[in-house]
Design a protein around this motif. Structure first.
Motif, PDB file in Angstrom:
ATOM      1  N   ALA A  92       0.835  -1.193   0.000  1.00  0.00           N
ATOM      2  CA  ALA A  92       0.000   0.000   0.000  1.00  0.00           C
ATOM      3  C   ALA A  92       0.865   1.236   0.000  1.00  0.00           C
ATOM      4  O   ALA A  92       0.654   2.175  -0.779  1.00  0.00           O
ATOM      5  CB  ALA A  92      -0.922  -0.010   1.221  1.00  0.00           C
ATOM      6  N   THR A 133       1.026   3.591  -3.298  1.00  0.00           N
ATOM      7  CA  THR A 133       0.454   4.918  -3.082  1.00  0.00           C
ATOM      8  C   THR A 133       1.511   5.989  -3.295  1.00  0.00           C
ATOM      9  O   THR A 133       1.264   7.017  -3.935  1.00  0.00           O
ATOM     10  CB  THR A 133      -0.115   5.037  -1.649  1.00  0.00           C
ATOM     11  OG1 THR A 133      -0.986   3.933  -1.420  1.00  0.00           O
ATOM     12  CG2 THR A 133      -0.881   6.322  -1.468  1.00  0.00           C
ATOM     13  N   ARG A 178      -7.618   1.569   1.403  1.00  0.00           N
ATOM     14  CA  ARG A 178      -7.182   0.751   2.547  1.00  0.00           C
ATOM     15  C   ARG A 178      -8.343   0.108   3.285  1.00  0.00           C
ATOM     16  O   ARG A 178      -8.437  -1.110   3.418  1.00  0.00           O
ATOM     17  CB  ARG A 178      -6.394   1.612   3.551  1.00  0.00           C
ATOM     18  CG  ARG A 178      -4.915   1.799   3.301  1.00  0.00           C
ATOM     19  CD  ARG A 178      -4.148   0.514   3.094  1.00  0.00           C
ATOM     20  NE  ARG A 178      -4.078  -0.377   4.221  1.00  0.00           N
ATOM     21  CZ  ARG A 178      -3.177  -0.337   5.185  1.00  0.00           C
ATOM     22  NH1 ARG A 178      -2.264   0.600   5.176  1.00  0.00           N
ATOM     23  NH2 ARG A 178      -3.170  -1.232   6.144  1.00  0.00           N
ATOM     24  N   HIS A 199      -3.976  -8.712  -0.695  1.00  0.00           N
ATOM     25  CA  HIS A 199      -3.859  -7.256  -0.677  1.00  0.00           C
ATOM     26  C   HIS A 199      -2.662  -6.746  -1.460  1.00  0.00           C
ATOM     27  O   HIS A 199      -2.757  -5.782  -2.205  1.00  0.00           O
ATOM     28  CB  HIS A 199      -3.795  -6.746   0.773  1.00  0.00           C
ATOM     29  CG  HIS A 199      -5.131  -6.702   1.414  1.00  0.00           C
ATOM     30  ND1 HIS A 199      -5.368  -6.126   2.632  1.00  0.00           N
ATOM     31  CD2 HIS A 199      -6.322  -7.171   0.997  1.00  0.00           C
ATOM     32  CE1 HIS A 199      -6.650  -6.252   2.943  1.00  0.00           C
ATOM     33  NE2 HIS A 199      -7.239  -6.893   1.965  1.00  0.00           N
ATOM     34  N   TYR A 252      -2.545  -4.078  -4.792  1.00  0.00           N
ATOM     35  CA  TYR A 252      -1.768  -2.855  -4.990  1.00  0.00           C
ATOM     36  C   TYR A 252      -0.843  -2.968  -6.188  1.00  0.00           C
ATOM     37  O   TYR A 252      -0.668  -2.013  -6.949  1.00  0.00           O
ATOM     38  CB  TYR A 252      -0.984  -2.516  -3.723  1.00  0.00           C
ATOM     39  CG  TYR A 252      -1.881  -1.928  -2.663  1.00  0.00           C
ATOM     40  CD1 TYR A 252      -2.391  -0.646  -2.808  1.00  0.00           C
ATOM     41  CD2 TYR A 252      -2.253  -2.663  -1.542  1.00  0.00           C
ATOM     42  CE1 TYR A 252      -3.239  -0.107  -1.864  1.00  0.00           C
ATOM     43  CE2 TYR A 252      -3.093  -2.129  -0.591  1.00  0.00           C
ATOM     44  CZ  TYR A 252      -3.582  -0.851  -0.756  1.00  0.00           C
ATOM     45  OH  TYR A 252      -4.416  -0.318   0.158  1.00  0.00           O
TER      46      TYR A 252
END
Lengths: 486, 501
Positions: free
Chosen positions: B32, B36, B99, B111, B115
């Motif tokens: 993440a 990001t 998230r 997860h 991403y």
């Protein structure tokens, strides 16, 4: 404070009030206090603008410019001043009335109610002060959206249905007819500013003018010209204070106000000469047809709604005559009808609150139990018919004078017929209330007058209706300035 | 050369490298962070590029210093920088938002993959936009599409698999058409560089292979941009994909495809071939009208809120292609500005629906469907979510004071300029269909009493509301201040039209 910044303050005040109302939602007394305080401050603020405008000043304010040449801007001219005074003045009275009505009838979601109300007033003032078509259109749509939750307030399937009709017609006409008309004006004129004498280029042929005028007249659905009038009776599912201030004053007057603005400041009389006969015909038809429906309506609020439709078309008819005197009549009628009709709705709500009666047939002898309410009702009815000593007489006088100047016999005939019809559907109610005996069923359910805030409010507006007959100076001065008749 | 000179390539590289790093570590939280970060860096790069292009004009970046047409060229003009901002900006808002949302919608062990795929998809979309090379467009298109198929298939609902599969088939057909079209162009011109191709095409303009290339490209790209009736993949893909994916795709994937179409029409084939010699505008006009009416009409009758707004997207794409079909400055400006205005509003709506789904789903269970019978009285429990959807919905209708109004203003003006009054009527009447579907939500959320067992539903957490409301605010902002939106769009349109003559 300069006049320009007063515009900003008067637009902001209801917004701040709305915010305060939301914050005070938990405590009803505080919340209503905020409403009354905001309304009083607003009226004081709008009053500050009156003197400069009467002296010929035109306070203006440019908010921002979304597209080059198309600003969101405000300018106070006499007609807008008159409309703003009427709307903000009656908001106070209506708030007093609302307190009595909403509490006595135990309505739910009252915070949402007062909040939407304050926002609706802000939008109404923005319409009154708008300096161009884009601004007018923006707040016209905002007003539709904000009043929607007030129409559907009850949350019943009937209220949702009414809200659907309300939204479908008002949004539908404004998007389908009004928006293209606005963009067309921008396309051919390169501006949408309201200017005395109009902004359209001279080379438009009559056919284009007629079509464009039709797009405007039917696009401004809030003026309730037939056949786009159905939203108004549908809106009657709302609580009575909403019907009183919004659907007799703010929303419908925003409609006819826009009509007059467009005819005077977008087209101009010279441009319109010879292109308004059809409009006079449709307005005349609306006046008579709506009166006939009102005559047959058995529900009190429905009768009042159709009476409103008919009275709105008086203003459109007056504008379509294209005479300065009839324009003065149109402007005065915005004020006169507002005062008279709000009184009538207040009375209808008072009757409902005290006795839970909604049908005209149930009103036998009610004048004995509710003398104040029915006296006010009588004054409002006089104003609708156009008899002295009520304000409706003054505006009708100017309307008739204008029609005579132009030898507009059709308009005269319509006014005459409509006066008879008005008497025909209002007088029986007064007759029933005072001269018929109470029915056996009513005898079994005793009740008194409506709560004090309600009586206070309808007393004030009834007094205003009479006062405007004797002292029409301020509205008259504004209306004369509008048509440059000192 | 300073770092700033390499902005065009950094635009793609930054998100592109974040993806494999995320896979390397196989840790959700780390992935993440890195993806990001990549997206934010891409957003910063896009801002830098936009400023640079606005001031100094078009940038031509030569990959590995090989001069075009031999080397690969990255070319950033006004339109490119505008679309780059839209794509990277949406990613920068959606990624932090996702998230909390994917916690409920995607199994924990996947997860990191989410991403990684998101990073690839973003890199692909940015690559398509920034490159000036026809084959590069195809490569990046495949990168973004493959990543998208995976992202859609990650939805907890098993129907997500079928939706992804369907999109895979349709998308592959589209990509094949595109590569065939590019092949024909290469055949006729011997170059893959778009600018070079445009010059060489002049000599062979009316030859049959060029027309065939135009046809293949038009159909292939139309599939990817979901032009009615080639939109069949879109509703299910949007409905069953994880909410964050839907929000991102709705604002970017179809918009980038529109960009590719504009690029080929104006910068490669040229205005005279597309808009004067062929009946393409009429054809596109007809399909746009169909989309505006049929898709919006279908939207009214959907029971799933996500699917309703998916069909609304198909309808709104109709407005974008309608603007293209005018072939005029105003029309093109309306088209380009609607890329942004619709993208922002739709992203906001799907983010808010994501919050709504989150509120309705209990931990560890199958993702709840936002069907209308479960939304009754929603405004009481999720006031901010409901109100946000209403505001963004008003923009879809085109109510003044919202971004959608600005788009509609330009489209109507474009129709008036050509005296096409019936088109004006079509545009305004189709807006009413949007009123109908948005108002279904309003009535249910605000004026229907909530069911008895609804107490467990709560307002979405702030980490979801803040990014979503950022976009909602943007839809209002672009309704009043259009210096960026209309300013960039009209500059881009002027540049395109000038080059196309």
């Amino acid at each position: 404070m300069s006049a320009d910044s007063i515009i900003a303050v008067s637009l902001l005040l209801p917004l701040i009030g709305a915010f305060g109302i939301a914050l005070a939602g938990k405590s009803p007394n505080l919340r209503e206090g905020v409403t009354l305080l905001t309304a009083a401050a607003l009226l004081a603020c709008v009053f500050q603008l009156l003197e400069p405008v009467l002296n010929g000043a035109r306070p203006a304010l440019v908010l921002l410019e979304p597209l080059p040449g198309l600003p969101i801007a405000f300018q106070v001219e006499p007609l807008g001043m008159l409309f703003a005074l009427v709307a903000s003045g009656l908001w106070i009275v209506n708030s007093i009335y609302s307190i009595g009505y909403m509490r006595d009838n135990g309505e739910e979601n009252q915070t949402r109610f007062y909040l939407s109300f304050a926002l609706a007033i802000a939008a109404t003032l923005a319409i009154a002060f708008s300096a161009n078509l884009l601004t007018l259109f923006l707040f016209y749509e905002v007003l539709t959206l904000i009043t929607y939750p007030l129409v559907t307030h009850a949350g019943t399937s009937e209220a949702r249905g009414g809200g659907r009709t309300y939204l479908a017609i008002l949004m539908g006409t404004s998007i389908i007819f009004l928006l293209p008309a606005v963009i067309y004006v921008w396309h051919v004129a390169g501006t949408t500013d309201f200017r005395p004498g109009g902004i359209l280029p001279d080379n438009l042929d009559t056919g284009t003018i007629v079509i464009l005028l039709a797009l405007f007249m039917f696009g401004i659905g809030k003026a309730a010209l037939m056949p786009f009038h159905r939203w108004l009776p549908a809106a009657m599912v709302a609580p009575t204070p909403v019907s009183a201030l919004l659907h007799a004053v703010a929303v419908v007057k925003a409609g006819v106000f826009s009509v007059v603005k467009v005819m005077m400041f977008i087209f101009g009389f010279d441009q319109l000469a010879g292109s308004t006969d059809w409009l006079a015909a449709i307005a005349g038809f609306t006046i008579v047809a709506a009166s006939l429906v009102a005559l047959s309506a058995v529900n009190l609020k429905r009768r009042l709604a159709y009476s409103t439709i008919s009275q709105l078309s008086y203003i459109i008819l007056a504008a379509a005559i294209l005479a300065p005197l009839s324009m003065i009549g149109a402007a005065l009628h915005i004020a006169a009808h507002a005062l008279g009709k709000i009184t009538l709705f207040f009375a209808a709500g008072a009757i409902y609150t005290a006795s839970h009666k909604t049908e005209i047939s149930e009103l036998d002898g009610i004048g004995r139990r509710m003398p104040w309410t029915m006296a006010a009702f009588g004054i409002g009815a006089l104003s609708m018919i156009g008899l002295p000593p009520a304000a409706g007489f003054v505006s009708k006088w100017y309307l008739v004078s204008g029609a005579m100047d132009q030898a507009h016999w059709f308009a005269l005939a319509v006014v005459l017929l409509s006066t008879l019809l008005n008497a025909g559907y209002f007088m029986p109610i007064v007759y029933r209330a005072y001269l018929r005996p109470l029915t056996a069923e009513a005898e079994a359910h005793p009740h008194g007058e409506a709560p004090l805030p309600i009586l206070l409010a309808l007393g004030l507006t009834a007094a205003g209706t009479v006062a405007l007959f004797f002292y029409p100076d301020v509205p008259l001065a504004l209306a004369r300035q509008m048509v440059n008749m000192p | 050369m300073s770092l700033s000179a390499h902005l065009p390539v950094l635009q793609v590289v930054l998100p592109l490298v974040s993806a494999p790093i995320a896979v390397l570590f196989r840790h959700g939280g780390f992935a993440a962070g890195i993806v990001t970060g990549g997206a934010w860096a891409a957003f910063a790069t896009a801002i830098g590029l936009w400023l640079h292009v606005a001031e100094f004009g078009t940038i031509s970046y030569h990959m590995g210093n090989w001069a075009p047409p031999w080397g690969i060229e990255y070319r950033v003009d006004r339109l490119t920088s505008f679309v780059l901002l839209l794509v990277s900006g949406t990613a920068a808002v959606v990624l932090p938002w996702s998230r909390a949302s994917i916690d409920r919608e995607i199994p924990e062990e996947l997860h990191y993959l989410y991403y990684a795929m998101f990073g690839l998809c973003l890199a692909g979309l940015l690559g398509i936009t920034v490159t000036g090379d026809a084959f590069n467009i195809f490569v990046f298109l495949e990168i973004s599409s493959l990543a998208t198929y995976v992202l859609i298939a990650m939805g907890r609902n098993r129907r997500a698999l079928a939706a992804a599969y369907r999109y895979l088939i349709m998308g592959s057909i589209g990509a094949t058409f595109i590569v065939i079209g590019i092949g024909f162009l290469y055949l006729m011109t011997g170059t893959l560089n778009l600018a070079d191709m445009a010059v060489r095409l002049r000599a062979v303009e009316n030859s049959r292979p060029v027309l065939v290339a135009l046809a293949f490209l038009t159909v292939g790209i139309s599939l990817k941009l979901a032009l009615f009736p080639l939109h069949q993949w879109l509703p299910n893909a949007y409905t069953y994909a994880p909410s964050a994916v839907t929000a991102f795709l709705a604002a970017t994937a179809t918009k980038v495809s529109v960009y590719v179409l504009i690029r080929f029409y104006y910068s490669v084939f040229g205005e005279s071939l597309v808009f004067e010699q062929l009946p393409l505008p009429q054809f596109m006009l007809a399909l746009s009208l169909l989309a505006m009416f049929a898709a919006s009409f279908i939207a009214i009758f959907q029971d799933n809120l996500k699917r309703l707004f998916a069909y609304s997207s198909v309808g709104q794409i109709g407005y974008i292609t309608l603007g293209l079909s005018f072939g005029s400055l105003t029309g093109l400006t309306g088209s380009i500005v609607h890329l942004l205005n619709h993208g922002v509003a739709k992203a906001a709506i799907f983010l808010l629906i994501g919050g709504l789904v989150l509120g309705m789903t209990k931990p560890g269970t199958v993702t709840a469907e936002p069907s209308f019978d479960r939304l009754a009285g929603l405004s009481k429990r999720m006031p901010y979510t409901s109100f946000g959807i209403v505001i963004a919905g008003l923009s879809l209708i085109g109510v003044p004071g919202t971004a959608g109004f600005i788009s509609k203003w330009h489209l109507i003006l474009a129709a008036l300029e050509q005296d096409q009054f019936w088109l004006v009527a079509a545009i305004v009447v189709s807006s009413l269909l949007a009123v109908a579907y948005v108002w279904r939500f309003v009535e249910v959320a605000y004026f229907t009493p909530p069911p008895e067992d609804s107490t467990s539903v709560q307002e979405a957490p702030l980490s979801l509301l803040v990014p979503a409301w950022l976009l909602v605010t943007a839809t209002i902002w672009f309704g009043f201040d259009t210096t960026f939106s209309v300013g960039s769009a009209s500059d881009a349109a002027q540049q395109l039209l000038k080059a196309a003559q």
